[in-house]
Enzyme design. Structure first.
Site, PDB file in Angstrom:
ATOM      1  N   TYR A  18       0.818  -1.217   0.000  1.00 58.73           N
ATOM      2  CA  TYR A  18       0.000   0.000   0.000  1.00 58.73           C
ATOM      3  C   TYR A  18       0.858   1.276   0.000  1.00 58.73           C
ATOM      4  O   TYR A  18       0.728   2.083  -0.935  1.00 58.73           O
ATOM      5  CB  TYR A  18      -1.014  -0.017   1.164  1.00 58.73           C
ATOM      6  CG  TYR A  18      -1.784   1.280   1.261  1.00 58.73           C
ATOM      7  CD1 TYR A  18      -2.799   1.578   0.345  1.00 58.73           C
ATOM      8  CD2 TYR A  18      -1.493   2.233   2.242  1.00 58.73           C
ATOM      9  CE1 TYR A  18      -3.503   2.778   0.415  1.00 58.73           C
ATOM     10  CE2 TYR A  18      -2.190   3.429   2.316  1.00 58.73           C
ATOM     11  CZ  TYR A  18      -3.189   3.694   1.401  1.00 58.73           C
ATOM     12  OH  TYR A  18      -3.870   4.898   1.468  1.00 58.73           O
ATOM     13  N   LYS A  67       1.236   4.009  -3.119  1.00 61.46           N
ATOM     14  CA  LYS A  67       0.873   5.427  -2.979  1.00 61.46           C
ATOM     15  C   LYS A  67       2.088   6.315  -3.308  1.00 61.46           C
ATOM     16  O   LYS A  67       1.933   7.369  -3.931  1.00 61.46           O
ATOM     17  CB  LYS A  67       0.368   5.730  -1.560  1.00 61.46           C
ATOM     18  CG  LYS A  67      -0.941   5.087  -1.175  1.00 61.46           C
ATOM     19  CD  LYS A  67      -2.106   5.452  -2.062  1.00 61.46           C
ATOM     20  CE  LYS A  67      -2.703   6.808  -1.830  1.00 61.46           C
ATOM     21  NZ  LYS A  67      -3.931   7.047  -2.650  1.00 61.46           N
TER      22      LYS A  67
HETATM   23  N1  NAI Z   1      -8.742   6.332   4.950  1.00 64.43           N
HETATM   24  C1  NAI Z   1      -7.623   6.954   5.305  1.00 64.43           C
HETATM   25  O1  NAI Z   1      -7.308   7.097   6.501  1.00 64.43           O
HETATM   26  C2  NAI Z   1      -6.743   7.532   4.247  1.00 64.43           C
HETATM   27  C3  NAI Z   1      -7.016   7.410   2.892  1.00 64.43           C
HETATM   28  N2  NAI Z   1      -6.167   7.986   1.960  1.00 64.43           N
HETATM   29  C4  NAI Z   1      -6.438   7.911   0.523  1.00 64.43           C
HETATM   30  O2  NAI Z   1      -7.709   8.499   0.277  1.00 64.43           O
HETATM   31  C5  NAI Z   1      -8.327   7.881  -0.839  1.00 64.43           C
HETATM   32  C6  NAI Z   1      -9.723   7.461  -0.465  1.00 64.43           C
HETATM   33  O3  NAI Z   1      -9.641   6.531   0.594  1.00 64.43           O
HETATM   34  P1  NAI Z   1     -10.908   6.060   1.434  1.00 64.43           P
HETATM   35  O4  NAI Z   1     -12.044   6.940   1.125  1.00 64.43           O
HETATM   36  O5  NAI Z   1     -10.482   5.879   2.824  1.00 64.43           O
HETATM   37  O6  NAI Z   1     -11.130   4.619   0.801  1.00 64.43           O
HETATM   38  P2  NAI Z   1     -12.450   3.930   0.282  1.00 64.43           P
HETATM   39  O7  NAI Z   1     -12.111   2.520   0.032  1.00 64.43           O
HETATM   40  O8  NAI Z   1     -13.591   4.236   1.170  1.00 64.43           O
HETATM   41  O9  NAI Z   1     -12.701   4.665  -1.100  1.00 64.43           O
HETATM   42  C7  NAI Z   1     -12.031   4.351  -2.264  1.00 64.43           C
HETATM   43  C8  NAI Z   1     -13.018   4.367  -3.406  1.00 64.43           C
HETATM   44  O10 NAI Z   1     -12.309   4.029  -4.603  1.00 64.43           O
HETATM   45  C9  NAI Z   1     -13.092   3.102  -5.324  1.00 64.43           C
HETATM   46  N3  NAI Z   1     -12.252   2.249  -6.128  1.00 64.43           N
HETATM   47  C10 NAI Z   1     -11.424   1.269  -5.704  1.00 64.43           C
HETATM   48  N4  NAI Z   1     -10.870   0.649  -6.759  1.00 64.43           N
HETATM   49  C11 NAI Z   1     -11.346   1.260  -7.864  1.00 64.43           C
HETATM   50  C12 NAI Z   1     -11.152   1.062  -9.244  1.00 64.43           C
HETATM   51  N5  NAI Z   1     -10.372   0.085  -9.708  1.00 64.43           N
HETATM   52  N6  NAI Z   1     -11.791   1.874 -10.103  1.00 64.43           N
HETATM   53  C13 NAI Z   1     -12.632   2.840  -9.656  1.00 64.43           C
HETATM   54  N7  NAI Z   1     -12.857   3.067  -8.360  1.00 64.43           N
HETATM   55  C14 NAI Z   1     -12.231   2.283  -7.476  1.00 64.43           C
HETATM   56  C15 NAI Z   1     -13.828   2.278  -4.267  1.00 64.43           C
HETATM   57  O11 NAI Z   1     -14.965   1.648  -4.825  1.00 64.43           O
HETATM   58  C16 NAI Z   1     -14.139   3.330  -3.228  1.00 64.43           C
HETATM   59  O12 NAI Z   1     -15.398   3.905  -3.452  1.00 64.43           O
HETATM   60  C17 NAI Z   1      -7.434   6.706  -1.245  1.00 64.43           C
HETATM   61  O13 NAI Z   1      -6.698   7.082  -2.368  1.00 64.43           O
HETATM   62  C18 NAI Z   1      -6.538   6.510  -0.039  1.00 64.43           C
HETATM   63  O14 NAI Z   1      -5.284   6.005  -0.420  1.00 64.43           O
HETATM   64  C19 NAI Z   1      -5.082   8.688   2.356  1.00 64.43           C
HETATM   65  C20 NAI Z   1      -4.778   8.830   3.661  1.00 64.43           C
HETATM   66  C21 NAI Z   1      -5.562   8.264   4.719  1.00 64.43           C
HETATM   67  C1  LIG Z   2      -2.779  -2.875  17.241  1.00 62.15           C
HETATM   68  C2  LIG Z   2      -4.268  -2.623  17.208  1.00 62.15           C
HETATM   69  C3  LIG Z   2      -4.780  -2.677  18.620  1.00 62.15           C
HETATM   70  O1  LIG Z   2      -5.961  -2.042  18.924  1.00 62.15           O
HETATM   71  C4  LIG Z   2      -4.577  -1.290  16.569  1.00 62.15           C
HETATM   72  C5  LIG Z   2      -4.509  -1.392  15.063  1.00 62.15           C
HETATM   73  C6  LIG Z   2      -4.846  -0.063  14.466  1.00 62.15           C
HETATM   74  C7  LIG Z   2      -4.533  -0.048  12.971  1.00 62.15           C
HETATM   75  C8  LIG Z   2      -5.554  -0.899  12.259  1.00 62.15           C
HETATM   76  C9  LIG Z   2      -4.508   1.387  12.467  1.00 62.15           C
HETATM   77  C10 LIG Z   2      -3.437   2.211  13.205  1.00 62.15           C
HETATM   78  C11 LIG Z   2      -2.966   3.291  12.235  1.00 62.15           C
HETATM   79  C12 LIG Z   2      -3.847   3.141  11.023  1.00 62.15           C
HETATM   80  C13 LIG Z   2      -3.329   3.648   9.669  1.00 62.15           C
HETATM   81  C14 LIG Z   2      -2.960   5.122   9.753  1.00 62.15           C
HETATM   82  O2  LIG Z   2      -4.048   5.895  10.191  1.00 62.15           O
HETATM   83  C15 LIG Z   2      -2.469   5.624   8.409  1.00 62.15           C
HETATM   84  C16 LIG Z   2      -3.231   5.191   7.220  1.00 62.15           C
HETATM   85  C17 LIG Z   2      -3.171   5.942   6.085  1.00 62.15           C
HETATM   86  C18 LIG Z   2      -3.742   5.520   4.876  1.00 62.15           C
HETATM   87  O3  LIG Z   2      -3.495   6.116   3.827  1.00 62.15           O
HETATM   88  C19 LIG Z   2      -4.603   4.323   4.826  1.00 62.15           C
HETATM   89  C20 LIG Z   2      -5.005   3.825   6.176  1.00 62.15           C
HETATM   90  C21 LIG Z   2      -3.865   3.842   7.194  1.00 62.15           C
HETATM   91  C22 LIG Z   2      -2.772   2.881   6.705  1.00 62.15           C
HETATM   92  C23 LIG Z   2      -4.417   3.438   8.587  1.00 62.15           C
HETATM   93  C24 LIG Z   2      -4.876   1.957   8.566  1.00 62.15           C
HETATM   94  C25 LIG Z   2      -5.245   1.425   9.954  1.00 62.15           C
HETATM   95  C26 LIG Z   2      -4.138   1.626  10.974  1.00 62.15           C
HETATM   96  C27 LIG Z   2      -2.922   0.800  10.596  1.00 62.15           C
END
Ligand code: NAI
Ligand SMILES: C[C@@H](CO)CCC[C@@H](C)[C@H]1CC[C@H]2[C@@H]3[C@H](O)CC4=CC(=O)CC[C@]4(C)[C@H]3CC[C@]12C
Length: 369
Positions: free
Chosen positions: A159, A163
């Site tokens: 992952y 990214k």
């Molecule tokens: N959730 C988090 O804490 C973080 C997320 N991100 C980034 O933010 C973005 C959105 O993440 P989330 O909303 O958390 O994830 P999510 O899984 O909820 O949303 C991702 C969306 O992309 C769509 N998708 C996946 N594969 C696809 C494909 N082949 N073609 C078209 N659409 C596709 C999924 O159906 C989904 O709706 C991602 O790029 C992720 O890397 C960055 C930092 C933290």
């Molecule tokens: C050891 C467990 C006991 O309770 C706790 C496990 C927590 C983990 C699942 C999360 C801790 C940190 C998270 C990640 C972090 O917030 C950064 C991220 C950024 C992204 O772009 C995608 C998600 C994630 C990797 C996020 C995923 C879940 C954790 C590893």
């Protein structure tokens, strides 16, 4: 894309617009981008809530498609002024293969860039991640760092690797000539751990807590701090930077920005308790209940079980060697780059972000409230 007091004229495309972040970006654009004429939402899976958006003044076009399919992406991008590329495979639990993660996150991003170039779309905002920087495999802390803080960004997990590669492609593409001869303007936003309404991992922790009789057990020392950011503020930052890309192309083009707000620095578990506490859960222990070496062993055991069971079923628990390492490493950002470059201020205060998230947890099916 000059400012106009007349009819709205802009076409935006949000990839991954039905995801956790994507939905907030979509709703934020509809609320706060007055120049929007058409909003295209491109996702592998279209959500039912899209229907309710189609009754407003902006034309909402839902496109079921796959970012790994170049023709589908090109068709969706054609005629758009701005692309916000949030689609991605967010998997640190071993649900998808490394090849699939690479394909969606890297090739998918390549397809989006090429589509912009071929069709003449000039502005591209990419949702990157803090994971592009760290935590690294050596577990070095990143404490109150900013976009210029030196850090040894060494990754092995698919992952963060994907990214980082995708972010590199996006930044490298800045300045390429798009169809018609104008330069492509790109930037990347790097959210830290996003939280808020729709956060699947928060949902998982809440349900686990309910199953355990309203308790969660501390596994990580309270001193390990994590940067977290509210989803509404991440969405707002996307909307704002997309709006400013044309006017400030020379400054913003090719830049990266951490996504930040006023959410407090806390350990992952203590931060989650800000929402789960008021919903009736309790975090047991002021110190981790299990010694770290035992957690490492359990995480390794989970990885082994995942591998052994793969031919029969998908075993993908939250705890694995990678998530343990991330959870156990301090990673916090302190920066004002987005404020300096494009006037970003969080739209939601910490109190509002917290309240909205609590209300969402309380409304969850099976909630203790
Ligand atoms: N959730 C988090 O804490 C973080 C997320 N991100 C980034 O933010 C973005 C959105 O993440 P989330 O909303 O958390 O994830 P999510 O899984 O909820 O949303 C991702 C969306 O992309 C769509 N998708 C996946 N594969 C696809 C494909 N082949 N073609 C078209 N659409 C596709 C999924 O159906 C989904 O709706 C991602 O790029 C992720 O890397 C960055 C930092 C933290
Ligand atoms: C050891 C467990 C006991 O309770 C706790 C496990 C927590 C983990 C699942 C999360 C801790 C940190 C998270 C990640 C972090 O917030 C950064 C991220 C950024 C992204 O772009 C995608 C998600 C994630 C990797 C996020 C995923 C879940 C954790 C590893």
């Amino acid at each position: 894309m000059a400012e106009s007091a007349q009819a709205p004229e802009l076409v935006y495309l949000v990839t991954g617009g039905c995801g956790f972040l994507g939905e907030h970006v979509v709703r934020m654009l509809l609320e706060r981008e007055p120049r929007l004429r058409e909003l295209r939402i491109f996702d592998l899976h279209l959500s039912p809530w899209l229907e309710e958006l189609k009754t407003g003044p902006v034309q909402v076009t839902a496109i079921q498609g796959d970012v790994t399919q170049a023709q589908e992406v090109t068709a969706a991008v054609a005629g758009a002024h701005v692309v916000i590329h949030t689609a991605g495979l967010v998997d640190v639990f071993g649900r998808a293969s490394p090849e699939t993660i690479h394909k969606v996150n890297v090739w998918g991003t390549k397809n989006v860039i090429e589509a912009c170039v071929q069709t003449g779309t000039q502005f591209l905002v990419y949702t990157s991640s803090m994971e592009v920087v760290g935590p690294n495999i050596k577990g070095h802390p990143f404490y109150r760092g900013n976009e210029d803080t030196p850090y040894e960004a060494v990754h092995k997990h698919p992952y963060p690797c994907s990214k980082a590669l995708a972010e590199h492609l996006v930044l490298e593409a800045n300045g390429r000539k798009v169809r018609g001869g104008l330069p492509l303007v790109t930037c990347a936003l790097r959210p830290t751990g996003i939280y808020g309404e729709g956060h699947q991992i928060m949902r998982d922790f809440y349900r686990q807590g309910l199953r355990l009789g309203g308790r969660l057990f501390r596994a990580i020392p309270a001193s390990v701090e994590h940067g977290r950011v509210y989803v509404g503020n991440v969405a707002w930052m996307h909307v704002l930077v997309a709006r400013e890309l044309e006017q400030r192309a020379a400054l913003l083009g090719g830049q990266v920005y951490f996504c930040y707000d006023k959410s407090p620095y806390k350990s992952y578990e203590d931060f989650n308790m800000e929402f789960l506490g008021p919903c009736g859960l309790r975090l047991v222990g002021t110190r981790p209940l299990l010694p770290y070496w035992l957690l490492v062993l359990l995480a390794a055991l989970n990885a082994l079980l995942q591998w052994l069971l793969r031919p029969l079923l998908l075993y993908a628990p939250l705890l694995n060697p990678y998530t343990l390492a991330v959870a156990n490493t301090t990673f916090t950002v302190s920066t004002n780059k987005a404020q300096r470059h494009f006037g970003y201020e969080p739209l939601f205060s910490w109190e509002e972000s917290r309240t909205r998230t609590i209300l969402w947890v309380q409304a969850m099916e099976g909630s203790a409230q």
